[in-house]
Design a protein around this motif. Structure first.
Motif, mmCIF file in Angstrom:
data_model
loop_
_atom_site.group_PDB
_atom_site.id
_atom_site.type_symbol
_atom_site.label_atom_id
_atom_site.label_comp_id
_atom_site.label_asym_id
_atom_site.label_seq_id
_atom_site.Cartn_x
_atom_site.Cartn_y
_atom_site.Cartn_z
ATOM 1 N N ILE A 41 45.467 36.742 27.237
ATOM 2 C CA ILE A 41 45.984 38.017 27.458
ATOM 3 C C ILE A 41 45.958 39.228 27.669
ATOM 4 C CG2 ILE A 41 48.679 39.148 27.456
ATOM 5 C CD1 ILE A 41 49.269 35.908 27.961
ATOM 6 N N MET A 42 45.950 39.781 29.620
ATOM 7 C CA MET A 42 45.741 41.138 29.636
ATOM 8 C C MET A 42 47.109 42.100 30.019
ATOM 9 S SD MET A 42 45.313 43.307 32.003
ATOM 10 C CE MET A 42 43.554 44.479 33.023
ATOM 11 N N VAL A 43 46.892 43.114 30.004
ATOM 12 C CA VAL A 43 48.160 44.091 29.708
ATOM 13 C C VAL A 43 47.560 45.460 30.640
ATOM 14 C CG1 VAL A 43 49.920 45.527 28.939
ATOM 15 C CG2 VAL A 43 49.129 43.555 27.345
ATOM 16 N N ALA A 44 48.335 45.320 31.964
ATOM 17 C CA ALA A 44 48.088 46.356 32.551
ATOM 18 C C ALA A 44 48.510 46.810 33.024
ATOM 19 C CB ALA A 44 47.486 45.436 34.305
ATOM 20 N N SER A 45 48.529 48.176 33.906
ATOM 21 C CA SER A 45 49.519 49.016 34.436
ATOM 22 C C SER A 45 49.890 48.986 35.275
ATOM 23 C CB SER A 45 49.109 50.536 34.773
ATOM 24 O OG SER A 45 47.884 51.200 33.683
ATOM 25 N N GLY A 46 51.659 48.041 35.230
ATOM 26 C CA GLY A 46 52.507 47.638 36.076
ATOM 27 C C GLY A 46 51.679 45.945 36.680
ATOM 28 N N ALA A 47 52.455 45.469 36.773
ATOM 29 C CA ALA A 47 51.909 44.110 37.330
ATOM 30 C C ALA A 47 51.610 43.741 38.680
ATOM 31 C CB ALA A 47 53.623 43.279 38.058
ATOM 32 N N LYS A 48 51.277 45.128 39.468
ATOM 33 C CA LYS A 48 50.531 45.008 40.146
ATOM 34 C C LYS A 48 49.182 46.015 40.164
ATOM 35 C CE LYS A 48 52.408 47.836 44.375
ATOM 36 N NZ LYS A 48 52.900 49.012 45.409
ATOM 37 N N HIS A 49 49.029 46.669 39.102
ATOM 38 C CA HIS A 49 47.176 46.971 39.113
ATOM 39 C C HIS A 49 47.036 45.730 38.589
ATOM 40 C CE1 HIS A 49 44.947 47.660 35.644
ATOM 41 N NE2 HIS A 49 44.447 48.844 36.483
ATOM 42 N N ALA A 50 47.861 44.614 37.651
ATOM 43 C CA ALA A 50 47.332 43.716 36.946
ATOM 44 C C ALA A 50 46.964 42.052 38.065
ATOM 45 C CB ALA A 50 48.463 42.735 36.208
ATOM 46 N N LEU A 51 47.594 42.449 40.006
ATOM 47 C CA LEU A 51 46.826 41.641 40.358
ATOM 48 C C LEU A 51 45.317 42.312 41.226
ATOM 49 C CD1 LEU A 51 50.539 41.026 42.262
ATOM 50 C CD2 LEU A 51 48.856 38.814 41.829
ATOM 51 N N TYR A 52 45.619 43.482 40.746
ATOM 52 C CA TYR A 52 44.776 44.087 41.564
ATOM 53 C C TYR A 52 43.478 43.714 41.105
ATOM 54 C CZ TYR A 52 41.647 48.092 43.109
ATOM 55 O OH TYR A 52 41.008 48.944 43.444
ATOM 56 N N THR A 53 43.631 44.362 39.320
ATOM 57 C CA THR A 53 42.360 43.782 38.627
ATOM 58 C C THR A 53 41.251 42.485 39.362
ATOM 59 O OG1 THR A 53 43.624 45.498 37.276
ATOM 60 C CG2 THR A 53 41.680 43.947 36.695
ATOM 61 N N LEU A 54 43.030 41.375 39.545
ATOM 62 C CA LEU A 54 42.911 39.889 39.400
ATOM 63 C C LEU A 54 41.706 39.998 40.639
ATOM 64 C CD1 LEU A 54 42.974 37.224 38.707
ATOM 65 C CD2 LEU A 54 44.694 37.372 39.911
ATOM 66 N N PHE A 55 42.199 40.739 41.397
ATOM 67 C CA PHE A 55 41.324 40.394 42.886
ATOM 68 C C PHE A 55 40.462 40.316 42.727
ATOM 69 C CE2 PHE A 55 45.971 39.811 44.821
ATOM 70 C CZ PHE A 55 45.789 38.586 45.111
ATOM 71 N N GLN A 56 39.775 42.275 42.050
ATOM 72 C CA GLN A 56 38.422 42.749 42.247
ATOM 73 C C GLN A 56 37.351 41.932 40.978
ATOM 74 O OE1 GLN A 56 37.636 45.469 43.309
ATOM 75 N NE2 GLN A 56 39.447 45.545 44.287
ATOM 76 N N VAL A 57 37.919 40.955 40.551
ATOM 77 C CA VAL A 57 37.080 40.492 39.472
ATOM 78 C C VAL A 57 36.770 38.871 40.260
ATOM 79 C CG1 VAL A 57 37.840 41.483 37.533
ATOM 80 C CG2 VAL A 57 39.111 39.538 37.580
ATOM 81 N N ILE A 58 37.667 38.341 41.035
ATOM 82 C CA ILE A 58 37.757 37.081 41.573
ATOM 83 C C ILE A 58 37.210 36.596 42.612
ATOM 84 C CG2 ILE A 58 39.220 36.071 39.767
ATOM 85 C CD1 ILE A 58 41.210 35.411 42.284
ATOM 86 N N LEU A 59 37.355 38.204 43.271
ATOM 87 C CA LEU A 59 37.022 37.792 45.045
ATOM 88 C C LEU A 59 35.126 38.796 45.280
ATOM 89 C CD1 LEU A 59 40.032 38.589 46.460
ATOM 90 C CD2 LEU A 59 38.919 36.551 46.251
#
Length: 396
Positions: A95-113
């Motif tokens: 589990i990783m808590v982020a500054s909004g779901a938008k930030h969670a998505l942004y961070t996810l794409f940054q680390v997998i792409l």
């Protein structure tokens, strides 16, 4: 000084939803009677027990840094929520808590792409998906969810666009902007393709609590252990608990991906806002009565204005199953009213009828427009009446 912006931001498209909301506010400030139907946020205040918990945390001195992935107590509540709602078991390291779901998505794409990696994005899509993929060096690959199939893509469509560069596919159910929900059977078939091709499934479930008329939200991660391993769930308290401004979202999934996201967050946001995290703890640990009251209010609004909307000449609309948007096809109404496209039609609606809607162009669906029913029933009925009068006067 000669300003040279980075190439990655030069190609960004501004958020259509935020732009229309800003224009509506500007007209209101100038004294115009504008009804804004563009906002993607509940019109209710955050439940009082959440506000009280956040205030209490500040008064008790909880105003310092927290772990980058979020407070352990909040992660524990998120884990309990997954177990209770979907019978999915997660560990804190997943589990990783982020500054909004938008930030969670942004961070996810940054680390997998990596540069050139492809992400399959069904259309219509939430406006930020393509931009976030591009910011991470990825390439959006669009697959049209046809209106005849409730705006949902089929396994055959997904399989047809997969290449050796395909890294992920986005599933947003209930959907923004269409309100459509994928069934368990549909998710299973899409999931089988992702498993066979070893593709990451990004499951955006931010509207999971907002479902209507007996429909049910199913997470693709709850279908099988194999699909859970391939899925990163994105969720948060913004829509369910009317906490959009608190900016608390989270990601749940593979611990290596979550660890990478946490490491990146530690160098960008440090941690989600401490006070907001205490509010989110109360949101999940406290009574859910207010959540249900809000859901019921949205359901009443939907079922009241839907028939009024489709009575407008040239307007057709699949009835949404969730979220709080209507996504009517207004291409015929626009042409009959003398406009060359829906964008022009929506602009005229704002200028002449003083109703702000979001053109479907920003969602990859240029024949449609998005209407948010996250506002009072009185205003909604007034707005639909204005749209109807506008169209009828134009086609006389």
């Amino acid at each position: 000084m000669v300003l040279r912006l980075a190439n990655r931001v030069k190609a960004l498209t501004p958020s259509a939803t935020l732009a229309i909301t800003a224009k509506a506010k500007e007209l209101k400030a100038a004294g115009h009677d504008v009804i804004g139907l563009g906002a993607g946020e509940p019109d209710f205040n955050t439940p009082q027990h959440i506000i009280d918990a956040a205030t209490k945390s500040m008064n008790e001195g909880q105003t310092k840094y927290t772990p980058s992935a979020g407070l352990p107590a909040l992660k524990e509540e998120i884990i309990k929520k997954f177990k209770k709602d979907q019978n999915i078991s997660y560990e804190a390291s997943e589990i990783m808590v982020a500054s909004g779901a938008k930030h969670a998505l942004y961070t996810l794409f940054q680390v997998i792409l990596n540069d050139g990696d492809e992400v399959v994005i069904p259309t219509p899509y939430w406006v930020s998906y393509p931009e976030q993929v591009k910011l991470a060096g990825g390439v959006p690959v669009y697959v049209e969810g046809y209106e005849s199939n409730q705006f949902k893509i089929t396994p055959e469509q997904l399989e047809a666009v997969i290449t050796d560069k395909t890294k992920a596919v986005i599933i947003n159910s209930p959907s923004n902007p269409t309100g459509m929900i994928y069934t368990k059977e549909e998710l299973t078939k899409l999931g089988e393709i992702c498993l066979a091709k070893d593709i990451v499934i990004v499951s955006d479930e931010i509207y999971e609590k907002l479902v209507y008329d007996g429909n049910q939200h199913i997470s693709i991660a709850q279908i099988s252990p194999e699909l859970k391993e391939h899925t990163i769930i994105i969720n948060g308290v913004s829509k369910s608990h009317s906490m959009t401004g608190w900016r608390i979202g989270y990601a749940a999934g593979n611990k290596e991906i979550i660890k990478a996201m946490t490491n990146l967050a530690s160098h960008s946001t440090s941690n989600p806002t401490t006070t907001a995290q205490y509010g989110a703890i109360a949101a999940y640990s406290g009574s859910q009565n207010e959540v249900e009251k809000m859901r019921q209010a949205f359901e009443v609004r939907l079922n009241t204005i839907y028939d009024q909307l489709i009575s407008i000449p040239g307007v057709s609309c699949i009835k949404p199953q969730g979220a709080f948007y209507l996504f009517p096809n207004v291409q015929k109404a626009a042409l009959q009213s003398g406009f060359s496209n829906v964008d022009e039609f929506a602009t005229a609606l704002l200028q002449e009828a003083k109703v702000a809607v979001v053109p479907g162009t920003g969602f990859g669906a240029p024949e449609n427009m998005r209407i948010s029913y996250a506002t009072s029933l009185e205003l909604l009925e007034n707005a639909v009446a204005r749209i109807k009068e506008f169209v009828e006067n134009k086609i006389k």
